[in-house]
Each structure stands twice: as C-alpha cells, then as structure tokens.
Design a protein around this motif. Structure first.
Motif, PDB file in Angstrom:
ATOM      1  N   MET A 150       0.816  -1.194   0.000  1.00 48.22           N
ATOM      2  CA  MET A 150       0.000   0.000   0.000  1.00 48.22           C
ATOM      3  C   MET A 150       0.860   1.258   0.000  1.00 48.22           C
ATOM      4  N   SER A 151       2.152   1.091   0.051  1.00 52.08           N
ATOM      5  CA  SER A 151       3.030   2.259   0.096  1.00 52.08           C
ATOM      6  C   SER A 151       2.966   3.069  -1.188  1.00 52.08           C
ATOM      7  N   GLU A 152       2.536   2.463  -2.300  1.00 46.21           N
ATOM      8  CA  GLU A 152       2.458   3.180  -3.572  1.00 46.21           C
ATOM      9  C   GLU A 152       1.110   3.861  -3.773  1.00 46.21           C
ATOM     10  N   LEU A 153       0.162   3.681  -2.865  1.00 45.74           N
ATOM     11  CA  LEU A 153      -1.156   4.291  -3.037  1.00 45.74           C
ATOM     12  C   LEU A 153      -1.127   5.816  -3.043  1.00 45.74           C
ATOM     13  N   PRO A 154      -0.269   6.477  -2.271  1.00 48.77           N
ATOM     14  CA  PRO A 154      -0.238   7.947  -2.368  1.00 48.77           C
ATOM     15  C   PRO A 154       0.085   8.446  -3.775  1.00 48.77           C
ATOM     16  N   GLU A 155       1.000   7.772  -4.477  1.00 51.19           N
ATOM     17  CA  GLU A 155       1.320   8.149  -5.856  1.00 51.19           C
ATOM     18  C   GLU A 155       0.116   7.946  -6.765  1.00 51.19           C
ATOM     19  N   LEU A 156      -0.563   6.819  -6.595  1.00 54.59           N
ATOM     20  CA  LEU A 156      -1.748   6.533  -7.398  1.00 54.59           C
ATOM     21  C   LEU A 156      -2.831   7.567  -7.099  1.00 54.59           C
ATOM     22  N   GLU A 157      -3.016   7.886  -5.833  1.00 58.67           N
ATOM     23  CA  GLU A 157      -4.028   8.878  -5.473  1.00 58.67           C
ATOM     24  C   GLU A 157      -3.695  10.239  -6.077  1.00 58.67           C
ATOM     25  N   GLU A 158      -2.442  10.625  -6.063  1.00 53.88           N
ATOM     26  CA  GLU A 158      -2.041  11.916  -6.643  1.00 53.88           C
ATOM     27  C   GLU A 158      -2.379  11.946  -8.133  1.00 53.88           C
ATOM     28  N   TRP A 159      -2.104  10.860  -8.826  1.00 51.34           N
ATOM     29  CA  TRP A 159      -2.377  10.740 -10.253  1.00 51.34           C
ATOM     30  C   TRP A 159      -3.886  10.858 -10.505  1.00 51.34           C
ATOM     31  N   ILE A 160      -4.675  10.129  -9.728  1.00 54.54           N
ATOM     32  CA  ILE A 160      -6.131  10.158  -9.908  1.00 54.54           C
ATOM     33  C   ILE A 160      -6.700  11.519  -9.522  1.00 54.54           C
ATOM     34  N   ALA A 161      -6.150  12.158  -8.517  1.00 54.66           N
ATOM     35  CA  ALA A 161      -6.626  13.491  -8.115  1.00 54.66           C
ATOM     36  C   ALA A 161      -6.454  14.496  -9.249  1.00 54.66           C
ATOM     37  N   VAL A 162      -5.336  14.439  -9.946  1.00 57.74           N
ATOM     38  CA  VAL A 162      -5.099  15.347 -11.074  1.00 57.74           C
ATOM     39  C   VAL A 162      -6.114  15.078 -12.192  1.00 57.74           C
ATOM     40  N   LEU A 163      -6.343  13.792 -12.484  1.00 64.65           N
ATOM     41  CA  LEU A 163      -7.313  13.434 -13.517  1.00 64.65           C
ATOM     42  C   LEU A 163      -8.719  13.855 -13.113  1.00 64.65           C
ATOM     43  N   ASP A 164      -9.066  13.636 -11.855  1.00 67.73           N
ATOM     44  CA  ASP A 164     -10.377  14.010 -11.332  1.00 67.73           C
ATOM     45  C   ASP A 164     -10.596  15.517 -11.470  1.00 67.73           C
ATOM     46  N   ALA A 165      -9.582  16.291 -11.164  1.00 63.32           N
ATOM     47  CA  ALA A 165      -9.692  17.750 -11.272  1.00 63.32           C
ATOM     48  C   ALA A 165      -9.915  18.177 -12.721  1.00 63.32           C
ATOM     49  N   SER A 166      -9.378  17.431 -13.674  1.00 64.30           N
ATOM     50  CA  SER A 166      -9.588  17.745 -15.089  1.00 64.30           C
ATOM     51  C   SER A 166     -11.010  17.418 -15.539  1.00 64.30           C
ATOM     52  N   ILE A 167     -11.589  16.398 -14.952  1.00 64.26           N
ATOM     53  CA  ILE A 167     -12.921  15.938 -15.346  1.00 64.26           C
ATOM     54  C   ILE A 167     -14.026  16.658 -14.577  1.00 64.26           C
ATOM     55  N   GLU A 168     -13.749  17.080 -13.358  1.00 63.54           N
ATOM     56  CA  GLU A 168     -14.777  17.628 -12.463  1.00 63.54           C
ATOM     57  C   GLU A 168     -15.609  18.754 -13.082  1.00 63.54           C
ATOM     58  N   PRO A 169     -15.024  19.738 -13.791  1.00 63.98           N
ATOM     59  CA  PRO A 169     -15.863  20.788 -14.377  1.00 63.98           C
ATOM     60  C   PRO A 169     -16.864  20.243 -15.402  1.00 63.98           C
ATOM     61  N   ILE A 170     -16.495  19.186 -16.071  1.00 69.65           N
ATOM     62  CA  ILE A 170     -17.390  18.566 -17.058  1.00 69.65           C
ATOM     63  C   ILE A 170     -18.460  17.753 -16.337  1.00 69.65           C
ATOM     64  N   ALA A 171     -18.053  17.012 -15.326  1.00 66.98           N
ATOM     65  CA  ALA A 171     -18.980  16.148 -14.589  1.00 66.98           C
ATOM     66  C   ALA A 171     -20.036  16.939 -13.840  1.00 66.98           C
ATOM     67  N   THR A 172     -19.695  18.136 -13.410  1.00 69.51           N
ATOM     68  CA  THR A 172     -20.627  18.929 -12.596  1.00 69.51           C
ATOM     69  C   THR A 172     -21.283  20.059 -13.385  1.00 69.51           C
ATOM     70  N   ARG A 173     -21.019  20.112 -14.669  1.00 74.74           N
ATOM     71  CA  ARG A 173     -21.622  21.146 -15.514  1.00 74.74           C
ATOM     72  C   ARG A 173     -23.143  20.959 -15.506  1.00 74.74           C
ATOM     73  N   PRO A 174     -23.882  22.046 -15.317  1.00 75.84           N
ATOM     74  CA  PRO A 174     -25.347  21.922 -15.304  1.00 75.84           C
ATOM     75  C   PRO A 174     -25.889  21.446 -16.656  1.00 75.84           C
ATOM     76  N   VAL A 175     -26.966  20.693 -16.596  1.00 75.72           N
ATOM     77  CA  VAL A 175     -27.670  20.233 -17.789  1.00 75.72           C
ATOM     78  C   VAL A 175     -29.043  20.893 -17.773  1.00 75.72           C
ATOM     79  N   ASP A 176     -29.398  21.531 -18.851  1.00 77.65           N
ATOM     80  CA  ASP A 176     -30.696  22.190 -18.941  1.00 77.65           C
ATOM     81  C   ASP A 176     -31.756  21.164 -19.312  1.00 77.65           C
ATOM     82  N   LEU A 177     -32.411  20.619 -18.308  1.00 77.50           N
ATOM     83  CA  LEU A 177     -33.419  19.589 -18.529  1.00 77.50           C
ATOM     84  C   LEU A 177     -34.690  20.141 -19.165  1.00 77.50           C
ATOM     85  N   THR A 178     -34.824  21.459 -19.230  1.00 74.71           N
ATOM     86  CA  THR A 178     -35.988  22.057 -19.894  1.00 74.71           C
ATOM     87  C   THR A 178     -35.786  22.124 -21.408  1.00 74.71           C
ATOM     88  N   ASP A 179     -34.567  21.942 -21.861  1.00 79.17           N
ATOM     89  CA  ASP A 179     -34.272  21.925 -23.296  1.00 79.17           C
ATOM     90  C   ASP A 179     -34.743  20.581 -23.857  1.00 79.17           C
TER      91      ASP A 179
END
Length: 179
Positions: free
Chosen positions: A1-30
């Motif tokens: 488990m000693s390598e998990l911090p590196e993996l978490e850092e990698w995933i955190a960067v990817l998550d930050a790149s995706i987050e604005p897209i994942a949380t972008r509002p969707v106009d359900l009235t359209d």
C-alpha cells in the motif's frame, strides 16, 4: 500500500480535469438535452485525458486483483475508498468490454472496486446489460461472478444490497432487480 499515495495523486489530477465537465449543469428544460449529450464528446475526450485516465483505472483494477491474490482486504478497501473520493474520475472512466471470460472478469472487478458507483440502480442496470452481453458471447458467468463477489464489499451502502450480495444474486442467474 506504500504506492497508493502516488496513485491517489495521479487520480486526483485526472479528477480535477474531469470535475468541471462532470458537474456542468444540464438544462433539462431543453427538449434536445439528451441528443446534445449523446452527440457531444465523451468527457474524457473533452478533457483530453482518455489514455491517462484509462491507464489509471487499469492500474487500480490490477492492484485490486493483486489484493485478491494476496487476500489483502485492507488494500481492496483502500482502493474502493479512493474511487469514492474521486467521484468525477469514477463517473467518467470505464474500460471497454471485451466479450471474453477475462474481459467479463475485468468489468466485474471494475464494478466491484467502484462499489456501486454513484447510483446502485445504474450499476444494477449496467450489470444486467453486461451479463447479457457476456452470455451472448458464450461466457460462463457464474464462476466469474462468484470469484469477484468474494472480494467485493459486503457493506450495503444505499439499502439495495452490498456489492457482494448483488453479484451473488446475479450468480444465481436472476436478473439483478431494483425492487
């Protein structure tokens, strides 16, 4: 488990790149909102990180499988918690299904490590669809479902059964029901 911090850092960067897209509002009235979403680029392509994100998920699944071989429930629990923390990554990144026994096992491991994902109902529908595709490809589902069930969480997170219980029900060849 000693390598998990590196993996978490990698995933955190990817998550930050995706987050604005994942949380972008969707106009359900359209009235065309579904078509627009279907015709738009996949979130990983829009963010320009598909290869890196898929590689990270493959790494997570590989470690999850290694935890199985070593009987390391702490590692598997840590990997499930990691994906729960990085919800945008978990939401956007899936691996393509290869209609082989190993491809089916890989998809089950992905579902198991994502531990319900954001919605148990969506996961159950995806599992039913996956089982149907694997069955059509001639894959013997039961042993693979049982294999992955034994490494899955037995925590009932949302009142619809644990991941382990859901996979065990699927191994009984019943569709995984929502009710």
């Amino acid at each position: 488990m000693s390598e998990l911090p590196e993996l978490e850092e990698w995933i955190a960067v990817l998550d930050a790149s995706i987050e604005p897209i994942a949380t972008r509002p969707v106009d359900l009235t359209d009235p065309d909102w579904v078509r627009k979403m279907q015709e738009g680029p996949h979130p990983l392509d829009e963010a320009g990180i598909r290869p890196e994100a898929e590689a990270a998920l493959r790494d997570v699944i590989s470690r999850y499988a290694e935890g199985d071989a070593e009987g390391d429930e702490d590692l598997r629990a840590a990997l499930r918690a990691l994906l729960e923390r990085y919800r945008s990554f978990c939401w956007a990144v899936t691996l393509p299904f290869e209609p082989t026994p190993e491809g089916f096992r890989q998809q089950l491991r992905e579902m198991s490590v994502k531990d319900h994902g954001g919605d148990t109902r969506d996961m159950m529908l995806a599992l039913n669809d996956l089982c149907g595709q694997a069955r059509e490809a001639g894959v013997d589902l039961r042993p693979l479902l049982l294999d992955v069930a034994h490494i899955s969480s037995d925590v009932d997170k949302y009142g619809m059964g644990s991941m382990r219980g859901i996979l065990l029900r699927a191994a009984g060849r019943e569709p995984v029901g929502l009710w």
